[in-house]
Design a protein around this motif. Structure first.
Motif, short mmCIF file in Angstrom:
data_model
loop_
_atom_site.label_atom_id
_atom_site.label_comp_id
_atom_site.label_asym_id
_atom_site.label_seq_id
_atom_site.Cartn_x
_atom_site.Cartn_y
_atom_site.Cartn_z
N MET A 250 -0.09 -57.59 30.06
CA MET A 250 -0.65 -57.22 31.37
C MET A 250 0.47 -57.00 32.38
O MET A 250 0.43 -56.06 33.18
N VAL A 251 1.48 -57.88 32.35
CA VAL A 251 2.60 -57.76 33.27
C VAL A 251 3.54 -56.65 32.83
O VAL A 251 3.99 -55.83 33.63
N ARG A 252 3.83 -56.58 31.54
CA ARG A 252 4.75 -55.56 31.05
C ARG A 252 4.19 -54.16 31.23
O ARG A 252 4.96 -53.19 31.30
N SER A 253 2.88 -54.03 31.27
CA SER A 253 2.27 -52.70 31.44
C SER A 253 2.59 -52.09 32.79
O SER A 253 2.44 -50.88 32.99
N LEU A 254 3.03 -52.92 33.76
CA LEU A 254 3.42 -52.38 35.07
C LEU A 254 4.77 -51.69 35.01
O LEU A 254 5.15 -51.01 35.96
N SER A 255 5.53 -51.90 33.94
CA SER A 255 6.79 -51.18 33.74
C SER A 255 6.54 -50.11 32.67
O SER A 255 5.50 -49.48 32.67
N SER A 256 7.47 -49.92 31.78
CA SER A 256 7.30 -48.90 30.73
C SER A 256 7.69 -49.50 29.38
O SER A 256 8.76 -49.22 28.84
N PRO A 257 6.82 -50.36 28.81
CA PRO A 257 7.15 -50.95 27.51
C PRO A 257 7.14 -49.91 26.41
O PRO A 257 6.47 -48.87 26.50
N GLU A 258 7.88 -50.18 25.36
CA GLU A 258 7.93 -49.25 24.23
C GLU A 258 6.59 -49.22 23.51
O GLU A 258 5.84 -50.20 23.48
N GLY A 259 6.31 -48.05 22.91
CA GLY A 259 5.04 -47.87 22.24
C GLY A 259 4.81 -48.86 21.12
O GLY A 259 3.68 -49.33 20.91
N ILE A 260 5.88 -49.22 20.38
CA ILE A 260 5.73 -50.16 19.28
C ILE A 260 5.32 -51.53 19.80
O ILE A 260 4.56 -52.26 19.15
N ASP A 261 5.80 -51.90 21.00
CA ASP A 261 5.41 -53.18 21.59
C ASP A 261 3.94 -53.16 22.00
O ASP A 261 3.23 -54.16 21.84
N ILE A 262 3.50 -52.04 22.56
CA ILE A 262 2.10 -51.92 22.96
C ILE A 262 1.19 -52.04 21.74
O ILE A 262 0.21 -52.80 21.75
N LEU A 263 1.52 -51.29 20.70
CA LEU A 263 0.69 -51.32 19.49
C LEU A 263 0.73 -52.70 18.84
O LEU A 263 -0.31 -53.25 18.44
N GLY A 264 1.93 -53.27 18.71
CA GLY A 264 2.06 -54.57 18.07
C GLY A 264 1.32 -55.65 18.83
O GLY A 264 0.64 -56.50 18.24
N SER A 265 1.44 -55.63 20.15
CA SER A 265 0.76 -56.63 20.96
C SER A 265 -0.76 -56.47 20.87
O SER A 265 -1.50 -57.47 20.83
N PHE A 266 -1.22 -55.23 20.82
CA PHE A 266 -2.65 -54.99 20.70
C PHE A 266 -3.18 -55.53 19.38
O PHE A 266 -4.25 -56.17 19.33
N VAL A 267 -2.46 -55.29 18.29
CA VAL A 267 -2.90 -55.76 16.97
C VAL A 267 -2.93 -57.29 16.95
O VAL A 267 -3.90 -57.91 16.49
N VAL A 268 -1.86 -57.91 17.46
CA VAL A 268 -1.81 -59.38 17.49
C VAL A 268 -2.95 -59.94 18.34
O VAL A 268 -3.62 -60.90 17.95
N SER A 269 -3.18 -59.34 19.51
CA SER A 269 -4.23 -59.82 20.40
C SER A 269 -5.61 -59.66 19.76
O SER A 269 -6.46 -60.55 19.87
#
Length: 513
Positions: free
Chosen positions: A452-471
């Motif tokens: 939620m906090v990192r989304s205010l910057s520009s996280p890498e796509g792999i982090d977004i996907l990985g975090s979504f899968v883990v969540s």
């Protein structure tokens, strides 16, 4: 599925029209009123809010310092306008087009040091900030916002008539300086921040000026006035040495320029200046989501406890499965949380300029961080997963309670257990692209809150996907785990409630009947 939506919609309407929820909706407006308009109405100093405006009066026995101070105010406005226009040009101008069409203006706004007095003199030679902006307009990018010249930071006003010729100025001025009384300003009553008394002896060094203020811990205005008087004294000294005025102005106006370079502008480094605003904006967004999450989760839990205590839950279980009831309650809380966030955002955006003008800088920085619909969707998804993670845990804990007092005994420890998970993202906000932040994005339970906090910057796509899968996997496992406890607790309406008993039921193997 239809039963789930019916339960969710009924719960949403019931809670959204309740007095506690409406009070929660009005909280941001109340806070803005408290920290913005109320201090002004009660004559408190704007400095308590960090506002930049300072009204002051001058008693000038020399007859030379008031014109010098007024000239310094104009110069200060020009320098602040230069800094703002420099940032505006770098953000909104088509650099290639500007350099090709007006190289001199490009050098002034893109290459020169925006805080140098030499650059300010060059801007003054072009006609000032507004003239430079008019020259810049043909080179702006399509859809560029309008440029707003900064307001004056220091405003000289007339001395209140009651203070003219008084023998003890300090005592007589105290009610004005402490904001107990207001005086006439350019656009209405204002607080008199300071009074400067300039004796005749200051010209030959036999006397010193006196600065009266209720707050001497903020030296900005005092140093501004000192610099204005020093500049005039230098002119007088040059005149006494028979230096021509033009030569004196050239000597006084000599200034250097410094080119500022950040080797890695994306790295946070020292948290100062604009970076403080970035961190503050990220934390404010997270706190808003955090309060919406816990506020609505507690409302849903307390409603469930009330339904269980008056046997309504048993009636519902005769019509739907316990899992359906739990899903409906979770969706109720999620809809309430999303609705609350939307109302808060709209309220704050509309009211901040009226009630808390000093907060507009933070708001603009925040809106600058949220730049695309995809980013808003990303924040919404991780907020929903964060809510469902905490909401499922709270709902299962609340199902063990048989009364409001039992609920407090169970939900309070549950809140303490989840608090470290919710507080970690505040650390991530200082360095959202650090190795620690990326690691936290893959840790179960922590992942959606961190993103939620990192989304205010520009996280890498792999982090977004990985975090979504883990969540998603964590949420799936947690809901399966707590659904069993939720069902068992609803079917045991008279069982004693305790947080330790809830944890024992949560992690013990399912009983076979």
């Amino acid at each position: 599925m239809r039963e789930t939506w019916i339960i969710a919609w009924h719960g949403f309407v019931q809670h959204a029209t309740s007095r506690p929820f409406l009070l929660g909706v009005m909280l941001p407006l109340f806070y803005l009123l408290l920290v913005g308009w109320v201090p002004s109405a009660s004559q408190s100093q704007l400095a308590l809010l960090g506002a930049p405006i300072r009204h002051f009066a001058v008693i000038d026995e020399t007859g030379r310092m008031i014109p010098a101070i007024d000239q310094a105010i104009v110069r200060e406005r020009l320098e602040r306008g230069l800094f703002a226009l420099n940032a505006y040009a770098k953000e909104n101008a088509d650099e290639a087009k500007l350099r090709a069409g007006n190289p001199a203006l490009a050098t002034l706004l893109l290459d020169a040091d925006p805080v140098s007095k030499a650059t300010a003199s060059a801007l003054e030679a072009t006609g000032g900030t507004i003239a430079a902006f008019i020259a810049l307009r043909p080179y702006l990018k399509p859809g560029a916002p309008s440029f707003n010249e900064p307001i004056d930071q220091f405003i000289r006003i007339d001395l209140p008539e009651e203070l003219s010729g008084v023998p003890d100025l300090a005592s007589a001025a105290q009610p004005y300086l402490s904001a107990e009384k207001l005086t006439r300003g350019p656009f209405g009553p204002v607080h008199l921040w300071a009074i400067l008394v300039v004796p005749t002896g200051i010209l030959d060094g036999t006397a010193s000026a006196s600065y009266f203020a209720d707050d001497l811990n903020r030296p900005g205005l005092r140093e501004f006035l000192r610099n204005a008087m020093d500049l005039e004294l230098r002119r007088l000294a040059a005149s006494s040495l028979a230096i021509p005025p033009a030569s004196a102005e050239r000597i006084i106006g000599t200034a250097s320029q410094i080119r500022s370079v950040d080797p890695d502008p994306e790295k946070l480094g020292a948290v100062t200046g604009v970076r403080q605003l970035q961190v503050l904006a990220a934390n404010l967004v997270y706190f808003m989501l955090f309060f919406a999450l816990f506020m609505t989760a507690n409302m849903v839990v307390m409603a469930l406890v009330e339904e269980k205590s008056n046997r309504v839950a048993e009636l519902l279980l005769s019509c739907v499965r316990a899992e359906t009831l739990m899903a409906g309650k979770l969706l109720t809380g999620l809809f309430l949380a999303l609705f609350l966030v939307v109302v808060w955002v709209v309220t704050v955006t509309a009211a901040i300029g009226v009630f808390f003008p000093a907060g507009q800088v933070i708001a603009s920085e925040l809106l600058g961080n949220i730049s695309s619909p995809a980013q808003i969707f990303q924040i919404t998804v991780f907020f929903a997963m964060s809510y469902l993670t905490v909401g499922a845990f709270f709902l299962a804990a609340g199902s063990a309670a048989n009364s409001i007092s039992d609920a407090q005994a169970v939900v309070a420890p549950a809140t303490l257990v989840t608090m470290p998970i919710c507080m970690l993202p505040l650390v991530v906000a200082y360095a959202p692209e650090s190795a620690f932040a990326r690691f936290a994005s893959y840790v179960p339970f922590f992942a959606p809150f961190t993103m939620m906090v990192r989304s205010l910057s520009s996280p890498e796509g792999i982090d977004i996907l990985g975090s979504f899968v883990v969540s998603a996997l964590t949420l799936w496992w947690l809901i399966r785990l707590v659904a069993r406890v939720f069902r068992a607790n609803l079917l045991r309406p008279d069982a004693p409630a305790s947080f330790s008993g809830f944890l024992r039921d949560l992690f013990s193997p399912p009983r076979r009947i």
